[in-house]
Design a protein around this motif. Structure first.
Motif, PDB file in Angstrom:
ATOM      1  N   UNK A 136     -15.211  -3.076 -27.612  1.00  0.00           N
ATOM      2  CA  UNK A 136     -13.917  -2.688 -27.805  1.00  0.00           C
ATOM      3  C   UNK A 136     -12.751  -2.812 -26.791  1.00  0.00           C
ATOM      4  N   UNK A 137     -13.195  -2.859 -25.569  1.00  0.00           N
ATOM      5  CA  UNK A 137     -12.284  -2.761 -24.416  1.00  0.00           C
ATOM      6  C   UNK A 137     -11.968  -4.210 -24.145  1.00  0.00           C
ATOM      7  N   UNK A 138     -13.148  -5.429 -24.492  1.00  0.00           N
ATOM      8  CA  UNK A 138     -12.790  -6.580 -24.397  1.00  0.00           C
ATOM      9  C   UNK A 138     -11.807  -7.106 -25.344  1.00  0.00           C
ATOM     10  N   UNK A 139     -12.052  -6.548 -26.459  1.00  0.00           N
ATOM     11  CA  UNK A 139     -11.104  -6.810 -27.806  1.00  0.00           C
ATOM     12  C   UNK A 139      -9.714  -6.416 -27.328  1.00  0.00           C
ATOM     13  N   UNK A 140      -9.424  -5.255 -26.811  1.00  0.00           N
ATOM     14  CA  UNK A 140      -7.992  -4.879 -26.484  1.00  0.00           C
ATOM     15  C   UNK A 140      -7.444  -5.657 -25.480  1.00  0.00           C
ATOM     16  N   UNK A 141      -8.348  -5.977 -24.160  1.00  0.00           N
ATOM     17  CA  UNK A 141      -8.000  -6.819 -23.129  1.00  0.00           C
ATOM     18  C   UNK A 141      -7.473  -8.155 -23.646  1.00  0.00           C
ATOM     19  N   UNK A 142      -8.314  -8.686 -24.484  1.00  0.00           N
ATOM     20  CA  UNK A 142      -7.946 -10.145 -25.077  1.00  0.00           C
ATOM     21  C   UNK A 142      -6.747  -9.967 -25.968  1.00  0.00           C
ATOM     22  N   UNK A 144      -9.914   0.875 -23.013  1.00  0.00           N
ATOM     23  CA  UNK A 144      -9.398   0.127 -24.601  1.00  0.00           C
ATOM     24  C   UNK A 144      -8.030   0.314 -25.059  1.00  0.00           C
ATOM     25  N   UNK A 145      -7.947   1.765 -24.934  1.00  0.00           N
ATOM     26  CA  UNK A 145      -6.297   2.116 -25.447  1.00  0.00           C
ATOM     27  C   UNK A 145      -5.327   1.938 -24.284  1.00  0.00           C
TER      28      UNK A 145
END
Length: 665
Positions: free
Chosen positions: A90-96, A61-62
């Motif tokens: 959280x990683x999906x949010x960051x990638x989006x 995510x980071x």
């Protein structure tokens, strides 16, 4: 992780530290995150994309979050492939979020969008996903296919349509959905973002609004402050001001807003709206006049500005009389002088000119003098006074404003009264601008270089030898003098014959000389991340965000703790928008000799958000601004590094010239 040409100063050391922490998972993750932010700082996208496959979701995510801040389209494929298989929310949010800044329009085709959408499950990830779709999907998809993805969620749809409105991609069907959502939706989030979308549509497609004045006006209730209501008020004022068939409905709603005691922001926007209705300006003047003594400085200033933009020759004498009202705030008085000076006949113009000159000579407030000098540039009668102040004003800020004013007068003469006198004035100003290019003051030099690009002055056909521009480019080293240097570079290219389009889009590469100082955070382990700003209007408290914008937050915190901001002024305040300060010169041109990277984050501009002033990506320095309400068009364009968490009532009182006396922590 690849290690190509990294500065030995921090990156490699952190990797070694991460290895040493391998027995302590929390410490290891902390160090790896810092390593990723250093890679972001150095724009090492290969190292960041490699970590999209890390075994730990927090690190994935980071890495995606850092890629979003760098914003390079070359990372698009890696982000998409990671999002196809990512299961952590959280990683999906960051990638989006990364797709928002790392995609080009058209890269996300319909089939790919549907595939990725099926894999995104959490609410927070969906928020970012639909925001990104509105930003990068093509108009056909947004108009015809997005409904099948939002599954009736009006908030997600409004988020996407707002971003589409930013790009002028809303069609009439989408527009009608925005109207309905903004006026009738039960979800406050959906109403807010649909209202934001309507306002952006108003700037490009005002013709669509002709049948919607009634539902928009009826939805505005002057009760507790609400951002969606404020944006619908913006829209009302922007779209219907000159539509005679809707005037009375709009006038009634705006007059109602003038009397709203619930929030000054309603009164400010109602005044601005009334100024856009030509047929009602004179009748509105009595109601607006009453607000010249409003207890809120922004309302009184905006009321006076009403008469600058919507005043009349018939009432010009009154503006001078009103300026003598006891205890008027100085900007209110200045605007009334300006209204009389701009709209008055010869007698009133002369009287207001004398009042302006007298005030300039006696005022001890440099910002008041500056604004009065700006007013002088609206009439040819101000010419001789501005020439005198250009040489004798006590501050370079005022001298620069005088130079701008003289250029404006010359341009107006050439447009309105061409002839021998205007031609002589043109040569005189061109010579003056050329002379002032050699100034050792960055603001004066900036104005001079910019003035030589005036299409009306056409200095390119008057100055034969422009080699002096190339010489002066070298006088302004980066990163500290970016804005002045780029003005000289643009003007030199203009004289060389480059087209204005390429000149206006010119950007200069800024040397990176200020790596993120994570060691500073270690010294603050047991300290609060809040700072209390003590001003002449009272105190307010900022909470810094070291997680999302570490480079910016750490640098500003260090400046604070060095005492850099003590005594600095708020040099720019726009009612119902922002209060900006922190300039070492106090005029908005100053900066430090350190470079900062832009850090675009999940954070969005709401009331009390603290952002960095910028002349473009990676040009931030030390100036910051605080928003008066949510302003989403700044999202993704200006770094947010803090938020006002206490004392926002004080921020709303700040005006130009107010002082940061001290900052404590």
């Amino acid at each position: 992780m690849k290690m190509k040409n990294y500065l030995a100063s921090g990156f490699a050391a952190l990797l070694l530290l991460a290895s040493a922490c391998s027995g302590n998972k929390e410490a290891e993750i902390k160090v790896l995150k810092q390593t990723l932010h250093l890679a972001k700082d150095l724009k090492k996208v290969d190292d960041l994309t490699a970590q999209l496959q890390h075994k730990t979701a927090e690190i994935r995510a980071e890495a995606a979050f850092c890629l979003a801040a760098v914003g390079q389209s070359s990372t698009f494929n890696a982000i998409v492939e990671a999002l196809k298989s990512e299961t952590d929310s959280s990683a999906q949010k960051a990638l989006a979020f990364a797709l928002y800044n790392c995609s080009e329009v058209g890269q996300l085709n319909s089939e790919l969008i549907k595939e990725l959408n099926a894999n995104i499950t959490s609410f927070s990830a969906k928020e970012q996903w639909f925001r990104s779709l509105g930003h990068v999907a093509d108009s056909i998809f947004l108009a015809n296919e997005i409904n099948s993805l939002v599954s009736g969620n009006l908030y997600f749809q409004a988020r996407a349509y707002y971003e589409a409105a930013q790009r002028n991609l809303v069609n009439q069907g989408m527009f009608e959905i925005l109207v309905k959502t903004s006026t009738t939706a039960k979800s406050s989030l959906a109403k807010k973002w649909a209202s934001n979308g309507l306002y952006r549509c108003a700037r490009n497609q005002s013709k669509w609004f002709s049948n919607y004045a009634e539902p928009i006006a009826s939805s505005i209730k002057y009760t507790a402050f609400d951002n969606g209501t404020l944006k619908r008020l913006f829209t009302l004022a922007y779209c219907f001001g000159e539509d005679s068939t809707k005037n009375q409905l709009i006038i009634n709603k705006l007059l109602e807003g003038l009397n709203s005691s619930n929030d000054y922001r309603f009164r400010v926007e109602s005044i601005r709206g009334l100024s856009k209705i030509p047929s009602f300006r004179e009748q509105a003047s009595n109601a607006v006049q009453n607000l010249l003594i409003d207890e809120n400085v922004h309302v009184s200033n905006t009321a006076a500005q009403f008469f600058v933009t919507a005043g009349s020759k018939k009432q010009a004498k009154l503006y001078l009389e009103w300026s003598t009202t006891p205890n008027l705030e100085c900007r209110t008085k200045t605007n009334l002088f300006g209204a009389a000076y701009i709209h008055g006949g010869d007698t009133v113009k002369k009287e207001s000119f004398e009042a302006i000159i007298g005030t300039i000579k006696t005022s001890k407030n440099a910002y008041e003098r500056r604004e009065l000098m700006q007013i002088l540039s609206n009439q040819p009668i101000g010419l001789i006074a501005l020439e005198s102040f250009l040489e004798n004003a006590p501050t370079n800020m005022e001298k620069a404003v005088c130079l701008e004013g003289l250029t404006k007068i010359a341009e107006n003469l050439l447009k309105k009264s061409p002839g021998k006198y205007a031609d002589a004035m043109k040569i005189r100003i061109i010579n003056l601008l050329e002379e002032k290019c050699a100034s050792n003051d960055e603001y004066i030099a900036y104005v001079a270089a910019q003035g030589l690009r005036s299409e009306i002055l056409d200095a390119k056909n008057e100055i034969i030898d422009f080699s002096f521009l190339k010489k002066h480019i070298q006088n302004w080293p980066l990163p500290q003098y970016y804005e002045t240097k780029i003005e000289f570079e643009k003007t030199f290219r203009y004289f060389q014959g480059e087209d204005r389009g390429s000149i206006n889009s010119l950007k200069l590469e800024i040397p990176h000389n200020n790596p993120i100082d994570f060691a500073f955070l270690e010294t603050k382990k047991n300290q609060s991340n809040t700072y209390t700003f003590k001003t002449n209007k009272g105190n307010f408290k900022m909470e810094f965000n070291y997680d999302q914008a570490p480079g910016t937050a750490i640098y500003i915190a260090k400046l604070i703790e060095e005492g850099f901001y003590n005594g600095k002024k708020f040099h720019r305040v726009i009612p119902n928008f922002v209060a900006q300060g922190g300039c070492p010169r106090g005029d908005g041109v100053g900066s430090t000799d350190k470079s900062l990277r832009s850090e675009f984050t999940y954070l969005e501009y709401e009331e009390g958000s603290v952002g960095m002033a910028s002349a473009g990506r990676d040009t931030e320095s030390c100036q910051f601004f605080i928003t008066h309400h949510d302003v989403p068009h700044l999202n993704g364009r200006y770094t947010i590094f803090a938020k006002v968490v206490e004392g926002m009532d004080v921020v709303h009182k700040l005006t130009v010239g107010d002082t940061i006396n001290e900052i404590v922590w």
